[in-house]
Scaffold this active site. Structure first.
Site, PDB file in Angstrom:
ATOM      1  N   GLY A 198      74.625  16.762   8.694  1.00 28.38           N
ATOM      2  CA  GLY A 198      73.761  17.746   9.351  1.00 28.38           C
ATOM      3  C   GLY A 198      72.373  17.207   9.588  1.00 28.38           C
ATOM      4  O   GLY A 198      71.451  17.482   8.813  1.00 28.38           O
ATOM      5  N   SER A 235      71.112  16.367  13.407  1.00 26.31           N
ATOM      6  CA  SER A 235      70.606  16.803  14.719  1.00 26.31           C
ATOM      7  C   SER A 235      70.426  18.317  14.784  1.00 26.31           C
ATOM      8  O   SER A 235      71.187  19.077  14.186  1.00 26.31           O
ATOM      9  CB  SER A 235      71.576  16.389  15.827  1.00 26.31           C
ATOM     10  OG  SER A 235      71.846  15.016  15.759  1.00 26.31           O
ATOM     11  N   SER A 267      79.767  16.848  13.597  1.00 27.38           N
ATOM     12  CA  SER A 267      81.184  16.465  13.644  1.00 27.38           C
ATOM     13  C   SER A 267      81.903  16.935  12.382  1.00 27.38           C
ATOM     14  O   SER A 267      81.357  16.819  11.272  1.00 27.38           O
ATOM     15  CB  SER A 267      81.328  14.943  13.750  1.00 27.38           C
ATOM     16  OG  SER A 267      80.588  14.450  14.825  1.00 27.38           O
ATOM     17  N   GLU A 282      75.663   3.198   9.004  1.00 29.79           N
ATOM     18  CA  GLU A 282      76.562   3.858   9.948  1.00 29.79           C
ATOM     19  C   GLU A 282      76.745   2.995  11.201  1.00 29.79           C
ATOM     20  O   GLU A 282      77.851   2.815  11.699  1.00 29.79           O
ATOM     21  CB  GLU A 282      76.010   5.240  10.335  1.00 29.79           C
ATOM     22  CG  GLU A 282      76.971   6.013  11.233  1.00 29.79           C
ATOM     23  CD  GLU A 282      76.443   7.390  11.664  1.00 29.79           C
ATOM     24  OE1 GLU A 282      75.223   7.621  11.587  1.00 29.79           O
ATOM     25  OE2 GLU A 282      77.269   8.212  12.097  1.00 29.79           O
TER      26      GLU A 282
END
Ligand SMILES: Cc1cc2nc3c(=O)[nH]c(=O)nc-3n(C[C@H](O)[C@H](O)[C@H](O)COP(=O)(O)OP(=O)(O)OC[C@H]3O[C@@H](n4cnc5c(N)ncnc54)[C@H](O)[C@@H]3O)c2cc1C
Length: 394
Positions: A127, A129, A162, A246
């Site tokens: 969490g 954006s 996502s 990432e």
């Protein structure tokens, strides 16, 4: 510099590849292909990988790994992404959420959160954006207020989250804990239970299908003090480390490479004006360009991994790897379209779709790959600044 793989790594690749050939369902297309079967199927595979000690193989044994080195992890990632990442959401847990908890978490947090990840039993979402804070993440407004007894109360909205609807059990949440300092200095990371009262998930319909990408609302959500990761207001530094992990952790070139293989096969079996398409000079040129781009992206990523292994990777390295990976995916989409022609817009459901609709899918896939985990323009800015010494962009 020699990036040749060792005999151990080659043997592991063969073993893993044989396993995946047997285990990855034939219908499986890609992690970014939202449909009902995607998440349950990826859960099953993650559990099987965990049983073999492969899911978190680079983690220390006390947290469910076998201490494998960075290059074994590269082999694992390449084999996964060359099959459309059948680990599903687990790749985020393994690549950076787990490592950040391992590095910055308390012993209690490590014991609580790392074991379920190493067993493939848990889905996390990220969490970060918000509707008004994407590239400019430091502008985020989700607020975490500390209560007198040390808990936090979180209110705000996240977007493009996502797997929140997978459903994710936990959210790796970035929120503002201090409004009296410069924006990036007042942020903290929280490990938020998605079942807590006040959390609402709303799926977004997108190019990749319905679901998988979501809005998440936090309405006065209570978070215990022991679910803050690291020190209060220290979120930004941890986030930067996480984003680098990432970006290096997704080998888009392996994904593009498998598409290239399909295209090559297609040109061999497709006749145009009485000649195999593989003899067409324009087609051959473009396929060769894609081949070289895949290899260049691979080497830039290997360099980033090599520096990361020595503890000296910078944002420049991870941005370069991420940017070249994204551009490679874009080129793959374009070359697919040029090679297959007008029929490349047909979806897999259409019986006339060449290559089972892979050309169409690749064109769609090329879009999120240059947005997720930091838009490509932001990578360009990082490279301009850190690689070329140009001034900061506004
Ligand atoms: C498939 C997918 C999955 C995602 N999953 C998650 C997730 O799980 N969790 C999460 O938190 N987020 C997720 N995101 C969100 C992603 O991180 C953001 O979309 C991304 O950071 C861009 O932010 P934005 O959408 O607000 O676009 P903006 O920041 O508004 O950017 C819009 C455009 O302006 C350009 N731009 C912005 N600033 C600059 C600048 N300074 N210089 C030059 N150009 C600039 C950008 O490149 C882009 O083209 C996901 C996105 C996608 C596509």
């Amino acid at each position: 510099m020699d990036f040749a793989f060792s005999e151990t790594e080659k043997t592991f690749r063969e073993e893993l590849s044989t396993f995946l050939d047997q285990e990855v369902a034939e219908w499986w297309r890609h992690l970014f292909h939202a449909e009902e079967r995607t998440i349950p199927t990826s859960r099953e595979l993650a559990a099987k990988l965990a049983e073999r000690g492969w899911l978190t193989m680079s983690w220390p044994p006390e947290y469910g790994g076998s201490g494998a080195d960075a290059w074994m992890q590269v082999v694992l990632r390449e084999e996964m992404w060359s099959r459309g990442e059948p680990r599903g959401p687990q790749y985020m847990n393994v690549n950076y959420i787990g490592p950040l908890i391992m590095h910055y978490g308390t012993e209690e947090q490590r014991e609580r959160f790392l074991t379920p990840i190493s067993q493939g039993r848990v889905i996390w979402c990220q969490g970060f954006s918000e509707p008004d804070a994407g590239s400019d993440l430091a502008a985020l407004s989700t607020r975490a207020r500390r209560t007198a007894d040390g808990r936090y109360v979180i209110t705000g909205q996240k977007i493009w989250t996502s797997y929140a609807d997978a459903p994710a059990q936990w959210c790796f949440l970035l929120a503002r804990t201090n409004v009296d300092v410069r924006p990036h200095q007042g942020l903290s990371l929280f490990l938020v239970d998605m079942a807590a009262p006040g959390v609402t998930v709303r799926p977004i319909e997108s190019l990749i299908g319905t679901g998988e990408i979501n809005e998440v609302f936090f309405d006065e959500v209570e978070v215990p003090a022991d679910c803050r990761l690291g020190a209060e207001d220290d979120g930004w530094e941890m986030l930067r480390t996480g984003l680098a992990l990432e970006r290096i952790g997704v080998p888009w070139y392996a994904d593009a490479d498998r598409f290239l293989e399909r295209l090559v096969a297609y040109t061999r079996e497709t006749m145009v004006d009485g000649r195999p398409l593989s003899e067409d000079p324009r087609t051959r040129t473009r396929l060769a360009e894609l081949y070289v781009r895949c290899r260049a992206a691979r080497l830039v990523t290997y360099r980033a991994v090599s520096l990361q292994e020595k503890g000296s990777a910078t944002a420049l390295e991870s941005a370069s790897a991420w940017m070249l990976g994204g551009l490679t995916q874009q080129l793959a989409g374009q070359v697919g379209h040029e090679t297959v022609g007008a029929l490349s817009v047909l979806h897999a459901d259409d019986p006339d779709a060449p290559m089972d609709g892979w050309a169409q899918f690749q064109q769609l896939l090329a879009i999120p790959t240059t947005i997720a985990a930091g838009a490509i323009d932001i990578q360009r800015n990082i490279i301009a600044q850190q690689g070329l010494g140009l001034p900061r962009s506004n």
